[in-house]
Design an enzyme around this catalytic site. Sequence first.
Site, PDB file in Angstrom:
ATOM      1  N   SER A  57       1.193   3.677 -11.656  1.00 16.39           N
ATOM      2  CA  SER A  57       2.027   3.699 -10.459  1.00 16.39           C
ATOM      3  C   SER A  57       3.034   2.567 -10.371  1.00 16.39           C
ATOM      4  O   SER A  57       4.107   2.736  -9.787  1.00 16.39           O
ATOM      5  CB  SER A  57       1.149   3.700  -9.209  1.00 16.39           C
ATOM      6  OG  SER A  57       0.283   2.583  -9.193  1.00 16.39           O
ATOM      7  N   ASP A 347       2.105  -1.884   0.277  1.00 14.11           N
ATOM      8  CA  ASP A 347       0.984  -1.082   0.782  1.00 14.11           C
ATOM      9  C   ASP A 347      -0.300  -1.836   0.451  1.00 14.11           C
ATOM     10  O   ASP A 347      -0.301  -3.055   0.330  1.00 14.11           O
ATOM     11  CB  ASP A 347       1.021   0.344   0.230  1.00 14.11           C
ATOM     12  CG  ASP A 347       0.931   0.414  -1.297  1.00 14.11           C
ATOM     13  OD1 ASP A 347       0.590  -0.610  -1.928  1.00 14.11           O
ATOM     14  OD2 ASP A 347       1.183   1.495  -1.868  1.00 14.11           O
ATOM     15  N   HIS A 350       0.312  -2.123  -4.031  1.00 13.27           N
ATOM     16  CA  HIS A 350       1.555  -2.294  -4.781  1.00 13.27           C
ATOM     17  C   HIS A 350       2.446  -3.363  -4.159  1.00 13.27           C
ATOM     18  O   HIS A 350       2.578  -3.442  -2.936  1.00 13.27           O
ATOM     19  CB  HIS A 350       2.306  -0.962  -4.848  1.00 13.27           C
ATOM     20  CG  HIS A 350       1.490   0.142  -5.423  1.00 13.27           C
ATOM     21  ND1 HIS A 350       0.802   1.050  -4.631  1.00 13.27           N
ATOM     22  CD2 HIS A 350       1.214   0.476  -6.708  1.00 13.27           C
ATOM     23  CE1 HIS A 350       0.149   1.907  -5.409  1.00 13.27           C
ATOM     24  NE2 HIS A 350       0.381   1.577  -6.674  1.00 13.27           N
TER      25      HIS A 350
END
Length: 383
Positions: A57, A347, A350
């Site tokens: 990600s 978040d 991240h």
Amino acid sequence: MAKQRSPPPSHLLLLLLIVLVTCPYPPHVRANCNFQGRSDDRGPNSKVKGMFVFGSSLVDNGNNNFLDNMAKANYSPYGIDFPLGPSGRFTNGRNVVDLLGEYLALPSLIPPFNDPSTKGLKVVHGVDFASGGSGILDDTGSIVGQVTSLSQQIRNFEESTLPELEAQVGCRSGELLPDNYVFLVGAGSNDYTYNYYLSANANLTLQSFTANLISSLSLQLQKLHGLGGRKFVLLAINPIGCSPSAKARVPTSIGCVQVLNRAVRLFNVELKSLVDDLNAKLPDSRFIVVNSYKIVRDIIKNPASKGFNDSTTPCCEVLSFAEGGNGVLCKTGGRACANRSSHVFFDGLHPTEAVNVQIATKAFLSARRTEVYPINVKRLAEA
């Protein structure tokens, strides 16, 4: 003297077939891959023409938008500071891929492989194959749904993108890839959080699991080398034990969750050794590792000195465990803090664009081998 006869037609045909097999492109094309007219306005002295990206990600530019899983970032408030809005990047603005692309003076953003429009001229300056939730091991990430493992990402590059790239530029990978492209790989964290620390792996020691990860990664990197890659940037795993989601799972922990940080430190040490091994084993290539663990950990230890004032809480409203979330992703349409550049985490896991800027800047320019080893991305690109 008798007039010399021309070879019979059958001999001419045989000669033509031999030429086509041994030299499929004209000599002048094979010696100089044709990047002209490919939206390349960076000037004749720009050596690197593009970047291929593999991982999870932190470097996903939107591939998970097209997969059936829970690991998505294609909604607000993700992308609140990105020119295109929510794009599938797991941050408020640009990620490390975008920022390194700017440092390398690439003419456009690296497009995601899974986007149906990523074909033709769009592949010339690179493709992003990364998939949020995926890992080095094929079975990592199944808990979040459909993800693309690192080995499958490499197959996508080999079977789909590489033939199209060769056709667009007009030369084979052996002439095309070594000088013109950087290969960036950022994977491994999910192999711990979504694999090792599940009950199914309770019988494995951390050392044996990590050794298996590094061995698998080595084979995958050698596969990319066999396809023509020569310039490799490997990202270390961030200090995931310091993330808001990790600390929410272990609320009794004082500071960072050390069991997670110990695991990724072990991986990062082995990753540096892998770089040394591959540089010795494949002397025609250059492998470097960006110690993003140290870069982010230094920010968390003393945020004010790096321009941050919040290193513990997420900037966006996170879907909590009590609400059916995993403590990582932002709520759809939820609020985001106003001072995003002063937050470390966007978040529950991240980093913000501001942290990504620091990682990319140090990766490209730092002379400290504790931050990027053995050379920085700028020197790699110029090699």
